[in-house]
Design an enzyme around this catalytic site. Structure first.
Site, PDB file in Angstrom:
ATOM      1  N   THR A   1     -13.868  21.613 -26.826  1.00 45.04           N
ATOM      2  CA  THR A   1     -14.143  20.308 -27.428  1.00 45.04           C
ATOM      3  C   THR A   1     -14.479  20.504 -28.898  1.00 45.04           C
ATOM      4  O   THR A   1     -15.457  21.166 -29.232  1.00 45.04           O
ATOM      5  CB  THR A   1     -15.315  19.622 -26.715  1.00 45.04           C
ATOM      6  OG1 THR A   1     -14.977  19.445 -25.332  1.00 45.04           O
ATOM      7  CG2 THR A   1     -15.623  18.264 -27.326  1.00 45.04           C
TER       8      THR A   1
ATOM      9  N   LYS B   1     -10.914  13.101 -26.068  1.00 44.00           N
ATOM     10  CA  LYS B   1     -12.106  13.762 -25.532  1.00 44.00           C
ATOM     11  C   LYS B   1     -13.368  13.215 -26.191  1.00 44.00           C
ATOM     12  O   LYS B   1     -14.410  13.045 -25.537  1.00 44.00           O
ATOM     13  CB  LYS B   1     -12.014  15.274 -25.743  1.00 44.00           C
ATOM     14  CG  LYS B   1     -13.225  16.074 -25.227  1.00 44.00           C
ATOM     15  CD  LYS B   1     -13.419  15.892 -23.712  1.00 44.00           C
ATOM     16  CE  LYS B   1     -14.698  16.546 -23.192  1.00 44.00           C
ATOM     17  NZ  LYS B   1     -14.666  18.016 -23.239  1.00 44.00           N
TER      18      LYS B   1
END
Length: 298
Positions: free
Chosen positions: A102, A178
């Protein structure tokens, strides 16, 4: 142009932590040849114990690898692995970098630009599902990249995940999806904690609240998953407080970069940051409720 020809060749996995290790093991179970590297000796030993090929550097891992999968801490570490530590130049000329960590969208775009400039492929594919999803190989994958590159790594993605979404053709678009996911998750956890803290303050049993709300319009996946753990003093850690300190900071950076106001994300981030500051950053993220209780004098 890379053509999809079934299962890709050797896979190198950099980062054998709480997510990277089970993802690498899932690839092993799926029949891939997997070389793994991590800075920590215990992580390398754990991978070797389950049949993985452990190497002594990122360069060695990347040499001859059709796909270099990065499950690292952040974009800075990804850039360091690829450039400063030499993984990119060690890869075959037609290799593909698969970034599953991420990271902020703009940072992903910058890293992708460095990789694509060499003629190699790049797929931005952050994952969601936590350690449980990584262990069960049921992750949700949000992939973005050139269609040929995404097709080439799809067998890997289908091995580590259950829900595979191609969300765009440009690296960074996976990171955007995300970021939105983490914004919603963090805010849902924070507001569920606020509701349970209010109930406790007013003398209503928390389990009763979960029973009533869990099947009502107020329900959310996070309420039903994290709510029961909010009622426990020291629940098993599914996802740590510090994960949301990091991920909500990424969300806020995406907002700054795009001049987008994100007041709910900012408030949720402050609550997780306060929880970490209280010394519980490694505890389950449900324990953000302690900050709300402390705020109210409990």
């Amino acid at each position: 142009m890379r053509e999809r020809k079934g299962r890709p060749g050797p896979v190198a996995v950099i980062g054998l932590g709480a997510m990277g290790l089970p993802m690498a093991l899932a690839l092993l179970r799926g029949g891939f040849v997997v070389r793994g590297y991590d800075l920590r000796a215990d992580a390398r030993a754990a991978f070797a114990a389950d049949g993985g090929i452990v190497v002594d550097s990122v360069r060695t891992a990347a040499a001859g690898a059709a796909v270099l999968m990065l499950m690292v801490v952040d974009a800075a570490q990804a850039e360091s692995v690829l450039l400063a530590e030499g993984a990119l130049e060690s890869m075959p000329a037609d290799g593909i970098v698969l970034l599953t960590a991420t990271c902020p969208p703009t940072a992903v775009q910058a890293v992708a630009g460095r990789v694509l400039a060499t003629g190699r492929g790049f797929v931005d594919a952050p994952v969601s599902g936590g350690t449980a999803g990584a262990t069960a190989a049921t992750l949700t994958v949000m992939a973005a990249g050139a269609p040929d590159d995404v097709d080439s790594v799809r067998p890997l993605l289908e091995t580590i995940g259950k829900r595979i979404f191609v969300v765009g053709s440009a690296p960074g678009q996976g990171a955007v999806v995300k970021a939105v996911n983490q914004l919603l998750c963090g805010a849902h956890i924070a507001v569920a904690a606020e509701g349970l803290a209010l109930a406790r303050r007013l003398g209503v049993d928390g389990q009763m609240i979960l029973d009533v709300m869990g099947g009502s319009a107020a329900a959310s996946w996070m309420l039903n998953d994290r709510g029961p753990r909010m009622l426990q003093e020291h629940p098993v850690v599914s996802s740590a407080v510090d994960i949301f300190v990091k991920d909500l900071a990424i969300v806020l950076q995406a907002g700054r970069d795009s001049r987008t106001a994100l007041p709910m994300a900012a408030l949720a981030h402050q609550l997780f940051l306060a929880a970490s500051g209280r010394g519980i950053g490694a505890e389950d993220d449900s324990q953000v409720i302690r900050c709300l209780e402390a705020l109210n004098g409990a």
